[in-house]
Design a protein around this motif. Structure first.
Motif, PDB file in Angstrom:
ATOM      1  N   ALA A  13       0.839  -1.188   0.000  1.00  0.00           N
ATOM      2  CA  ALA A  13       0.000   0.000   0.000  1.00  0.00           C
ATOM      3  C   ALA A  13       0.885   1.252   0.000  1.00  0.00           C
ATOM      4  CB  ALA A  13      -0.912   0.002   1.206  1.00  0.00           C
ATOM      5  N   GLY A  14       0.480   2.230  -0.799  1.00  0.00           N
ATOM      6  CA  GLY A  14       1.266   3.446  -0.955  1.00  0.00           C
ATOM      7  C   GLY A  14       2.266   3.390  -2.089  1.00  0.00           C
ATOM      8  N   PRO A  87      -5.141  -1.192  -0.884  1.00  0.00           N
ATOM      9  CA  PRO A  87      -5.569  -2.596  -0.980  1.00  0.00           C
ATOM     10  C   PRO A  87      -6.824  -2.771  -1.824  1.00  0.00           C
ATOM     11  CG  PRO A  87      -4.867  -2.115   1.250  1.00  0.00           C
ATOM     12  CD  PRO A  87      -4.863  -0.795   0.513  1.00  0.00           C
ATOM     13  N   GLU A  88      -7.713  -1.802  -1.816  1.00  0.00           N
ATOM     14  CA  GLU A  88      -8.948  -1.911  -2.604  1.00  0.00           C
ATOM     15  C   GLU A  88      -8.705  -1.756  -4.104  1.00  0.00           C
ATOM     16  OE1 GLU A  88      -8.387   0.059   0.038  1.00  0.00           O
ATOM     17  OE2 GLU A  88      -9.422   1.994  -0.153  1.00  0.00           O
ATOM     18  N   SER A 123      -0.899  -5.064  -1.054  1.00  0.00           N
ATOM     19  CA  SER A 123      -0.938  -5.576   0.313  1.00  0.00           C
ATOM     20  C   SER A 123      -0.983  -4.430   1.307  1.00  0.00           C
ATOM     21  CB  SER A 123       0.279  -6.452   0.577  1.00  0.00           C
ATOM     22  OG  SER A 123       1.462  -5.690   0.472  1.00  0.00           O
ATOM     23  N   SER A 124      -1.631  -4.676   2.433  1.00  0.00           N
ATOM     24  CA  SER A 124      -1.765  -3.630   3.462  1.00  0.00           C
ATOM     25  C   SER A 124      -0.617  -3.685   4.445  1.00  0.00           C
ATOM     26  CB  SER A 124      -3.092  -3.814   4.198  1.00  0.00           C
ATOM     27  OG  SER A 124      -3.169  -5.097   4.759  1.00  0.00           O
TER      28      SER A 124
END
Length: 124
Positions: A13-14, A87-88, A123-124
């Motif tokens: 993520a990011g 993640p979404e 992935s988070s």
């Protein structure tokens, strides 16, 4: 026209990814192009679209400010730069081509040709 999308993968993520879609078989510069995605259990949804000239673009609200669609007609390629991934955003991403029209188009039924999809996992 045949479309081949690639560039997907696993990212935190990011992070960022750039998808590419290479077209062959017809005059790429005549085609409006779009990127769609489909997550498990969800409908296919438009992410971004671009006119044949590249002068007009469209973004779904959920990617505005994070994703950028562009094209290089000399290379028969359309790109999707994805930044600040969430993640979404996890889904199979598809590129699509429309053989007529001068604008961008953002519904599934607007498009004539589809690539095979490339998986993006955030992935988070």
């Amino acid at each position: 026209v045949q479309l081949q999308a690639f560039g997907g993968g696993l990212v935190q993520a990011g992070g960022s990814l750039r998808l590419s879609c290479v077209a062959s078989g017809r005059t790429f510069s005549n085609y409006a192009m779009g990127w769609f995605r489909q997550a498990p259990g969800k409908e296919c949804e438009n992410v971004a679209a671009i006119s044949w000239s590249g002068r007009s673009t469209y973004y779904a609200d959920f990617v505005k400010g994070r994703f950028t669609i562009s094209r290089d007609n000399a290379k028969n390629t359309v790109y999707l730069q994805m930044n600040s991934l969430k993640p979404e955003d996890t889904a199979v991403y598809y590129c699509a081509a429309r053989a007529s029209g001068t604008n961008y188009y953002y519904t599934v039924t607007d498009y004539d040709y589809w690539g095979q999809g490339t998986l993006v996992t955030v992935s988070s």
